[in-house]
Design an enzyme around this catalytic site. Structure first.
Site, PDB file in Angstrom:
ATOM      1  N   LYS A   9       0.813  -1.246   0.014  1.00 41.33           N
ATOM      2  CA  LYS A   9       0.060  -0.095  -0.124  1.00 41.33           C
ATOM      3  C   LYS A   9       0.892   1.315  -0.098  1.00 41.33           C
ATOM      4  O   LYS A   9       1.872   1.299   0.331  1.00 41.33           O
ATOM      5  CB  LYS A   9      -1.075   0.027   1.182  1.00 41.33           C
ATOM      6  CG  LYS A   9      -1.984  -0.934   0.916  1.00 41.33           C
ATOM      7  CD  LYS A   9      -2.900  -1.093   2.263  1.00 41.33           C
ATOM      8  CE  LYS A   9      -4.265  -1.928   2.077  1.00 41.33           C
ATOM      9  NZ  LYS A   9      -5.093  -1.774   3.433  1.00 41.33           N
ATOM     10  N   TYR A  49     -12.785  -2.164  -3.825  1.00 44.96           N
ATOM     11  CA  TYR A  49     -13.306  -2.171  -2.433  1.00 44.96           C
ATOM     12  C   TYR A  49     -14.780  -2.145  -2.375  1.00 44.96           C
ATOM     13  O   TYR A  49     -15.542  -1.670  -1.599  1.00 44.96           O
ATOM     14  CB  TYR A  49     -12.587  -0.895  -1.638  1.00 44.96           C
ATOM     15  CG  TYR A  49     -11.666  -1.219  -1.009  1.00 44.96           C
ATOM     16  CD1 TYR A  49     -11.067  -2.390  -0.245  1.00 44.96           C
ATOM     17  CD2 TYR A  49     -10.409  -0.478  -1.441  1.00 44.96           C
ATOM     18  CE1 TYR A  49      -9.694  -2.607   0.072  1.00 44.96           C
ATOM     19  CE2 TYR A  49      -8.909  -0.474  -0.911  1.00 44.96           C
ATOM     20  CZ  TYR A  49      -8.762  -1.858  -0.126  1.00 44.96           C
ATOM     21  OH  TYR A  49      -7.539  -2.044   0.274  1.00 44.96           O
ATOM     22  N   ASN A 111      -2.190   0.011   7.035  1.00 43.30           N
ATOM     23  CA  ASN A 111      -1.984  -1.132   7.270  1.00 43.30           C
ATOM     24  C   ASN A 111      -0.953  -1.906   6.494  1.00 43.30           C
ATOM     25  O   ASN A 111      -0.821  -3.051   6.322  1.00 43.30           O
ATOM     26  CB  ASN A 111      -3.185  -2.263   7.778  1.00 43.30           C
ATOM     27  CG  ASN A 111      -4.152  -2.444   6.587  1.00 43.30           C
ATOM     28  OD1 ASN A 111      -3.909  -1.596   5.446  1.00 43.30           O
ATOM     29  ND2 ASN A 111      -4.906  -3.046   6.571  1.00 43.30           N
ATOM     30  N   HIS A 114      -2.223  -5.096   1.369  1.00 42.30           N
ATOM     31  CA  HIS A 114      -3.562  -5.898   1.291  1.00 42.30           C
ATOM     32  C   HIS A 114      -3.232  -7.278   0.766  1.00 42.30           C
ATOM     33  O   HIS A 114      -2.547  -7.649  -0.151  1.00 42.30           O
ATOM     34  CB  HIS A 114      -4.371  -5.062   0.413  1.00 42.30           C
ATOM     35  CG  HIS A 114      -5.651  -5.680  -0.309  1.00 42.30           C
ATOM     36  ND1 HIS A 114      -6.822  -5.860   0.453  1.00 42.30           N
ATOM     37  CD2 HIS A 114      -5.703  -6.609  -1.453  1.00 42.30           C
ATOM     38  CE1 HIS A 114      -7.581  -6.672  -0.269  1.00 42.30           C
ATOM     39  NE2 HIS A 114      -7.292  -7.129  -1.238  1.00 42.30           N
ATOM     40  N   GLU A 125      -9.896  -9.995  -7.946  1.00 38.70           N
ATOM     41  CA  GLU A 125      -9.096  -8.659  -7.618  1.00 38.70           C
ATOM     42  C   GLU A 125      -7.911  -8.666  -8.689  1.00 38.70           C
ATOM     43  O   GLU A 125      -7.435  -7.851  -9.111  1.00 38.70           O
ATOM     44  CB  GLU A 125      -8.490  -8.724  -6.210  1.00 38.70           C
ATOM     45  CG  GLU A 125      -9.583  -8.432  -5.001  1.00 38.70           C
ATOM     46  CD  GLU A 125      -9.391  -8.545  -3.677  1.00 38.70           C
ATOM     47  OE1 GLU A 125      -8.043  -8.867  -3.428  1.00 38.70           O
ATOM     48  OE2 GLU A 125     -10.117  -8.345  -2.743  1.00 38.70           O
TER      49      GLU A 125
HETATM   50  P1  CMP Z   1      -7.330  -4.401   3.313  1.00 38.32           P
HETATM   51  O1  CMP Z   1      -6.832  -5.790   3.538  1.00 38.32           O
HETATM   52  O2  CMP Z   1      -6.903  -3.588   2.059  1.00 38.32           O
HETATM   53  O3  CMP Z   1      -9.100  -4.572   3.132  1.00 38.32           O
HETATM   54  C1  CMP Z   1     -10.059  -3.724   3.516  1.00 38.32           C
HETATM   55  C2  CMP Z   1      -9.452  -2.600   4.285  1.00 38.32           C
HETATM   56  O4  CMP Z   1     -10.439  -1.730   4.864  1.00 38.32           O
HETATM   57  C3  CMP Z   1      -8.636  -3.204   5.306  1.00 38.32           C
HETATM   58  O5  CMP Z   1      -7.340  -3.573   4.831  1.00 38.32           O
HETATM   59  C4  CMP Z   1      -8.445  -1.812   6.007  1.00 38.32           C
HETATM   60  O6  CMP Z   1      -7.214  -0.864   5.445  1.00 38.32           O
HETATM   61  C5  CMP Z   1      -9.651  -1.156   6.113  1.00 38.32           C
HETATM   62  N1  CMP Z   1     -10.454  -1.313   7.069  1.00 38.32           N
HETATM   63  C6  CMP Z   1     -11.158  -2.501   7.687  1.00 38.32           C
HETATM   64  N2  CMP Z   1     -12.019  -2.291   8.605  1.00 38.32           N
HETATM   65  C7  CMP Z   1     -11.642  -1.036   8.760  1.00 38.32           C
HETATM   66  C8  CMP Z   1     -12.197  -0.060  10.094  1.00 38.32           C
HETATM   67  N3  CMP Z   1     -12.848  -0.623  11.069  1.00 38.32           N
HETATM   68  N4  CMP Z   1     -11.946   1.050   9.976  1.00 38.32           N
HETATM   69  C9  CMP Z   1     -11.067   1.575   9.073  1.00 38.32           C
HETATM   70  N5  CMP Z   1     -10.493   0.838   7.929  1.00 38.32           N
HETATM   71  C10 CMP Z   1     -10.868  -0.544   8.129  1.00 38.32           C
END
Ligand code: CMP
Length: 147
Positions: A9, A49, A111, A114, A125
């Site tokens: 990311k 998403y 984070n 992904h 995806e």
């Molecule tokens: P990712 O693995 O990219 O898949 C969905 C993304 O949504 C996740 O990582 C986080 O970056 C985001 N996400 C999931 N839950 C939350 C939450 N409660 N608050 C903010 N971001 C979230």
């Protein structure tokens, strides 16, 4: 063989962690079959998403994933989807175990990485980021030492 989509990311790219993160997956024994460094458009982010559209964090998520370039990868291996999710750790850095990618490099909601959460989503995806011809079929030299 099972495949999954991984995104390094924007925060990880900006922090110079792209190579380190690719290495984590390579060392585990996953095979890189596709790679693309790109800036995700709002349209692609919305398609990626789409399942989160109704969530309160949706707008922040779109802003985050489009905030800078990402490295998109298709990785192949036995149980690739689940294996990569284990390597990544819990969704948020503060909850992720040390030794996982997020556990080692993330603190909060940015984070780092992904990974697809199911085989079905992985297929979808991968198709968003790669045309079939972009994915390379080959034998890893050390494959017989991994499987
Ligand atoms: P990712 O693995 O990219 O898949 C969905 C993304 O949504 C996740 O990582 C986080 O970056 C985001 N996400 C999931 N839950 C939350 C939450 N409660 N608050 C903010 N971001 C979230």
């Amino acid at each position: 063989m099972e495949r999954t989509l991984i995104l390094v990311k924007p925060d990880a790219v900006q922090r110079g962690l792209t190579g380190e993160i690719i290495t984590r997956f390579e060392r585990k024994g996953l095979k890189l079959v596709g790679a693309r460094f790109l800036q995700i458009s709002n349209d692609l982010a919305a398609r990626h998403y789409a399942v989160h559209k109704s969530k309160p964090f949706y707008n922040d998520l779109i802003k985050y994933i489009t905030s800078g370039p990402v490295m998109a990868m298709a990785l192949e291996g036995k149980g690739a989807v689940a294996v990569c999710r284990k390597l990544m750790g819990a969704t948020f850095g503060k909850d992720a175990e040390p030794g996982t990618i997020r556990g080692d490099f993330a603190m909060d909601k940015l984070n780092i990485v992904h990974g697809s959460d199911s085989i079905e989503n992985a297929e979808y995806e991968i198709s968003l980021y790669f045309k079939p011809d972009d994915l390379v079929e080959y034998e890893l030299n050390n494959g017989r030492w991994i499987n």
